[in-house]
Design a protein around this motif. Structure first.
Motif, PDB file in Angstrom:
ATOM      1  N   PRO A  39     -68.642  34.876  37.149  1.00  0.00           N
ATOM      2  CA  PRO A  39     -69.232  34.559  38.463  1.00  0.00           C
ATOM      3  C   PRO A  39     -68.290  34.938  39.607  1.00  0.00           C
ATOM      4  O   PRO A  39     -67.069  34.802  39.504  1.00  0.00           O
ATOM      5  CB  PRO A  39     -69.457  33.052  38.410  1.00  0.00           C
ATOM      6  N   ALA A  40     -68.882  35.400  40.697  1.00  0.00           N
ATOM      7  CA  ALA A  40     -68.106  35.893  41.836  1.00  0.00           C
ATOM      8  C   ALA A  40     -67.414  34.777  42.607  1.00  0.00           C
ATOM      9  O   ALA A  40     -66.340  34.983  43.164  1.00  0.00           O
ATOM     10  CB  ALA A  40     -69.015  36.699  42.773  1.00  0.00           C
ATOM     11  N   ASP A  41     -68.021  33.599  42.641  1.00  0.00           N
ATOM     12  CA  ASP A  41     -67.444  32.508  43.420  1.00  0.00           C
ATOM     13  C   ASP A  41     -67.782  31.165  42.783  1.00  0.00           C
ATOM     14  O   ASP A  41     -68.451  31.102  41.748  1.00  0.00           O
ATOM     15  CB  ASP A  41     -67.908  32.570  44.874  1.00  0.00           C
ATOM     16  N   ARG A  42     -67.327  30.119  43.437  1.00  0.00           N
ATOM     17  CA  ARG A  42     -67.542  28.761  42.937  1.00  0.00           C
ATOM     18  C   ARG A  42     -69.032  28.418  42.856  1.00  0.00           C
ATOM     19  O   ARG A  42     -69.474  27.762  41.909  1.00  0.00           O
ATOM     20  CB  ARG A  42     -66.803  27.779  43.860  1.00  0.00           C
ATOM     21  N   ALA A  43     -69.820  28.862  43.801  1.00  0.00           N
ATOM     22  CA  ALA A  43     -71.260  28.574  43.817  1.00  0.00           C
ATOM     23  C   ALA A  43     -71.942  29.175  42.592  1.00  0.00           C
ATOM     24  O   ALA A  43     -72.795  28.535  41.952  1.00  0.00           O
ATOM     25  CB  ALA A  43     -71.901  29.097  45.102  1.00  0.00           C
ATOM     26  N   GLU A  44     -71.559  30.382  42.234  1.00  0.00           N
ATOM     27  CA  GLU A  44     -72.142  31.028  41.050  1.00  0.00           C
ATOM     28  C   GLU A  44     -71.691  30.334  39.769  1.00  0.00           C
ATOM     29  O   GLU A  44     -72.464  30.205  38.825  1.00  0.00           O
ATOM     30  CB  GLU A  44     -71.758  32.521  41.010  1.00  0.00           C
ATOM     31  N   THR A  45     -70.451  29.879  39.737  1.00  0.00           N
ATOM     32  CA  THR A  45     -69.935  29.143  38.578  1.00  0.00           C
ATOM     33  C   THR A  45     -70.696  27.830  38.415  1.00  0.00           C
ATOM     34  O   THR A  45     -71.104  27.462  37.303  1.00  0.00           O
ATOM     35  CB  THR A  45     -68.427  28.868  38.735  1.00  0.00           C
ATOM     36  N   ASP A  46     -70.895  27.119  39.534  1.00  0.00           N
ATOM     37  CA  ASP A  46     -71.638  25.856  39.492  1.00  0.00           C
ATOM     38  C   ASP A  46     -73.082  26.088  39.039  1.00  0.00           C
ATOM     39  O   ASP A  46     -73.646  25.276  38.295  1.00  0.00           O
ATOM     40  CB  ASP A  46     -71.613  25.173  40.856  1.00  0.00           C
TER      41      ASP A  46
END
Length: 192
Positions: free
Chosen positions: A148-155
């Motif tokens: 994932p590119a960022d924390r939002a995508e990881t979440d």
């Protein structure tokens, strides 16, 4: 006294007019139709007594006849809630990855009593439950194709994995822990 004499006379007349087999033949004909339908339903899949009774009543068979047929089927072990519950739990836990909590609710909805449900659910231990949840989480995590590119995508990826476990009724704390482990494992594979 006169009333009792009249009752005795009526009873004697009914006995004299009774043709042996008359009631049995009618009862057996009524039971045959119910039995045929019940066996057809059981041929499709195993059912609890409560579930089978409901389906037969919905088909507009007489409740008394339905109960007689179900008693007959139970006597030859074609209707057995304990066997049904045990097999239901075994198959749906192994094949569909359902938690004990969901399976308990399904059996309750099918009219299986508390003791029978508890006996059937006893075959699923805490280790089995966790192993099933872990396998489901890892399968869902394998669907992640890139880091994932960022924390939002990881979440978002984590929520999807937790969602799979939640829909199958696994405990929230365990689901979150296992989902994080599965996601971390998948991300490590993608990085490496």
């Amino acid at each position: 006294m006169r009333s009792q004499d009249q009752k005795i006379a009526q009873l004697k007349q009914a006995i004299a007019e009774f043709t042996p087999g008359q009631l049995d033949r009618e009862a057996e004909e009524a039971k045959a139709a119910v039995r045929k339908r019940a066996l057809g339903l059981l041929d499709a899949r195993a059912r609890s007594r409560h579930e089978l009774r409901g389906r037969l009543i919905d088909a507009e068979f007489e409740p008394v006849v339905v109960d007689d047929v179900l008693d007959d089927l139970a006597a030859v072990n074609l209707v057995n809630d304990a066997d049904f519950a045990h097999e239901w739990v075994r198959q749906r836990h192994a094949r569909r990855g359902k938690s004990a909590r969901v399976l308990d609710r399904e059996l309750r909805d099918k009219g299986v009593d508390d003791a029978t449900r508890a006996g059937a659910l006893g075959q699923i231990g805490a280790a089995d439950e966790e192993a099933t949840a872990r396998a489901l989480a890892e399968k869902k995590a394998r669907g992640i194709r890139e880091v994932p590119a960022d924390r939002a995508e990881t979440d978002k990826a984590l929520r999807r994995i937790v969602g799979v476990l939640a829909r199958r009724g696994f405990q929230q704390g365990m689901s979150l822990r296992i989902a994080r482990e599965a996601l971390d494992g998948r991300l490590a594979e993608l990085d490496g």
